[in-house]
Design an enzyme around this catalytic site. Structure first.
Site, PDB file in Angstrom:
ATOM      1  CE1 TYR A  48      -3.572   2.636   0.638  1.00 50.78           C
ATOM      2  CE2 TYR A  48      -2.196   3.313   2.480  1.00 50.78           C
ATOM      3  CZ  TYR A  48      -3.257   3.553   1.626  1.00 50.78           C
ATOM      4  OH  TYR A  48      -3.993   4.703   1.753  1.00 50.78           O
ATOM      5  CD  GLU A  91      -8.422   7.472   4.507  1.00 48.50           C
ATOM      6  OE1 GLU A  91      -8.421   7.531   5.756  1.00 48.50           O
ATOM      7  OE2 GLU A  91      -7.400   7.195   3.865  1.00 48.50           O
ATOM      8  CD1 TRP A  98      -4.025   2.312   5.580  1.00 49.28           C
ATOM      9  CD2 TRP A  98      -6.127   3.053   5.699  1.00 49.28           C
ATOM     10  NE1 TRP A  98      -4.557   2.278   4.322  1.00 49.28           N
ATOM     11  CE2 TRP A  98      -5.857   2.733   4.365  1.00 49.28           C
ATOM     12  CE3 TRP A  98      -7.390   3.536   6.020  1.00 49.28           C
ATOM     13  CZ2 TRP A  98      -6.790   2.870   3.353  1.00 49.28           C
ATOM     14  CZ3 TRP A  98      -8.329   3.690   5.010  1.00 49.28           C
ATOM     15  CH2 TRP A  98      -8.025   3.347   3.691  1.00 49.28           C
TER      16      TRP A  98
END
Length: 181
Positions: free
Chosen positions: A16, A38, A46
């Site tokens: 990522y 988000e 995350w």
């Protein structure tokens, strides 16, 4: 390869960081997906969302806004039983509401990118202590999105979205992904 301080040794996180985070994103479906993810991340790490992203893609119809906008309360109840996603009723209802708000925009991509003047803001942070969690641009985005009917789009979420989507480039100068002058 030197990476940003937040990137762990998890292979998913490394991929990522190295290939997605901070890369300017203008494809509508991908931006919409990221905005919802988000929102799902609010209050969590995350990496938690990243590990559940594929399942979200499966159960949320590939983040197709038209289909998400029609998601029923009964479908939300079924999703709340799925351990492969973050089981939060408010966040799932926000996904439906945000799909409706997205579809109401003439050009949601242009709207989102308007907060940075249409081009990425390249920052030159030396370390974690310099990177803000909120900026004036993120506050303006949050205010505009809320006015347009979006939810789970506070200024901190908006700034994380701006970083992830490449609207702002916040790789630190010691990171291999930091652009050379």
């Amino acid at each position: 390869m030197p990476r940003c301080f937040w990137c762990t040794d998890d292979p998913l996180y490394i991929a990522y960081h190295d290939h997605e985070w901070g890369v300017p994103l203008r494809e509508p479906r991908a931006l919409f997906e990221l905005l919802l993810l988000e929102g799902f991340q609010a209050g969590l790490a995350w990496i938690t969302v990243l590990k559940k992203r594929e399942r979200y893609r499966q159960v949320l119809w590939g983040f197709e806004p038209e289909r998400l906008a029609r998601m029923s309360d009964d479908e939300i109840e079924v999703l709340l039983q799925d351990p492969g996603i973050i089981r939060n009723r408010l966040k799932l209802k926000a996904a439906r509401q945000n799909a409706r708000a997205w579809l109401a925009q003439d050009d949601p991509v242009a709207l989102l990118w308007s907060f940075v003047g249409g081009a990425p803001i390249v920052n030159h942070w030396r370390g974690r202590g310099e990177i803000p969690t909120v900026t004036a641009e993120a506050e303006a985005m949050s205010k505009a999105l809320k006015k347009a009917g979006f939810t789970f789009v506070g200024p901190t979420i908006c700034y994380a979205f701006m970083q992830a989507s490449g609207m702002v480039m916040d790789h630190t100068i010691d990171c291999d992904r930091y652009p050379l002058p």
